[in-house]
Design a protein around this motif. Sequence first.
Motif, short mmCIF file in Angstrom:
data_model
loop_
_atom_site.label_atom_id
_atom_site.label_comp_id
_atom_site.label_asym_id
_atom_site.label_seq_id
_atom_site.Cartn_x
_atom_site.Cartn_y
_atom_site.Cartn_z
N VAL A 1 -3.76 5.54 -0.09
CA VAL A 1 -2.87 4.92 -1.08
C VAL A 1 -2.81 5.83 -2.31
N HIS B 1 0.85 -1.19 0.00
CA HIS B 1 0.00 0.00 0.00
C HIS B 1 0.89 1.25 0.00
N GLU C 1 -2.50 0.56 -5.42
CA GLU C 1 -2.52 -0.64 -4.58
C GLU C 1 -1.90 -1.82 -5.34
N ASP D 1 2.34 -1.37 4.50
CA ASP D 1 2.40 -0.05 3.90
C ASP D 1 3.82 0.25 3.45
#
Length: 564
Positions: free
Chosen positions: A330, A321, A351, A387
């Motif tokens: 995102v 992300h 993504e 992330d």
Amino acid sequence: MHKLKKLVLGAVAALGLAFPAIAAERAIIVLDGSGSMWAQIDGKARITIARETLDSVLSSLPDDLELGLMTYGHREKGNCGDIEMLVEPAPGTGAAIAAAANEINPKGMTPLSDAVRLAAEDLRYTEEKATVILITDGLETCEVDPCALATELEGQGVDFTTHVLGFGLSDEEGRQVACLAENTGGKYLSAQNGADLVDALTTTVAQVVKAEPKPEPAPAPAPVADHNYRPSASLAEGGPNIGDGGSDDLIWEWHQVNADGSKGEWIGTDYYARFKGTLPPGDYIMTAKYGYATAEQPVTITKNEVASPHFVLNAGRLLLHPRASEGDEVDRDASTEVNANGAYVTTAYGEVALYVPAGEIAVTVKLGSAMVERTYTLKAGETIDEDVILGAGIAKVNADYVEGMKVEDGDLAVEIFEAKKAIDGSRKSVGYAYGPDSSFDLPAGDYVAVAKMDAATAETPFTVEAGKAVDVSVFLGAGVLALTIPEAKAVEIFEAKRDIQGNRKSVAYGYETEMQKVLPAGDYVVVAEHHDGSGEFEAPVTVKAGERNEYTIEAATAGKSKSK
């Protein structure tokens, strides 16, 4: 006769279809009204082809067929709730449906899953037999899983079916919506042009109205398998089979076997995870593909036996992300290059959700000039989910002739450099753009924005903070010099001041009798070559910052030029 009328009559005849005059279940056609329906096929908009197809196919239907029309994305942009029933299911609605389709003005999103759900509910699918025919040229854009929806509708419905007509979809895109049909016992039909769409709609409408023979008592036949090939696959040895959790985007392929045992000519492909089928007895090389993971093995098909080979893909899932800074959404503009075990796999945007081979996974995530590189060890059957924080901010750069007078010209050039200079005095360029309102994604740090418009150049230092936007203004201290020189063949503009050798610096030139340049404020000399080649003439001019400075120069009143 209209060309499309000929196509539909030919399609009906070829398929051997005759609409019987018996009661049929109710059905709703869901027609894509999203903005992409303005895309063209063979010079004609997809929405136009769809309108003509509906008009032709629905011009002759059984009187007792109850048919309706629903659409989505036709009233406003960006609204996933823009779904409307245009014609309620009723007998004799063919003309009304064609007329309603002619009024659709595609412009919005593609909430195809919610549209199918609403159509099913309108048909009382939990109480009665019901059919939805979806015509779409795009994929779901409203964060609803069409495969999960189809499974839900199939489980709750009395006898619910969805047919999907993929209009202009690629094979990959078709696989992503085919589950709406396959999970409900319907058909997925690909249509790449008007004739294909006629055939597809004729076929599915015929499925709705065809008569069902009355069951006749018969002795129970001896159990015989209706297939001889039913493969399965898992990400890891001993792991769950792909498809058991509802995912159906597994690809099966089978090839002939060459004399040396290698993979030969392609024979067939299927896109359903729980595939079962019948193949001629013989030797094959079978391949299972799931995302970017692949496994293959030889398989022998024998008569009256079911081959059930299992494929271990030795793969896992990569979920990344990319975010400009902690807490941000995102970023759809972020690109992620993925390499598995030293080999390039793909580049994804926004993504990242991929199935990739197990092993060493190297990723490079970029947003503008911000970049993060990471290496993971992915085990078969596992998922990496995290992330990626790029630590980037946004610089919005404009230039002003003078403070408060913005440059609106598209010829404005803006370049961004790192503020720190190398040992030779140069600075590293990290971004380049043209025109006003230029935007740059940059890692946190110090920079210099350099703006150039014709001969005017200026720079401004600035600082970027992660997750923040900064407005940068570069003041050129310049004006516009507009020249009209009727007798000129060529024109060159010099700074008025001479250097120590007596030379003047050239700042602009052209070959028109009228020219316009942006110059820093100051004094200049315009030197023009006479169009008849008789010599040069010159005139002094002055440019004031923030002003348009207009001059008309004629040879008769200008001075003669001997040297520059």
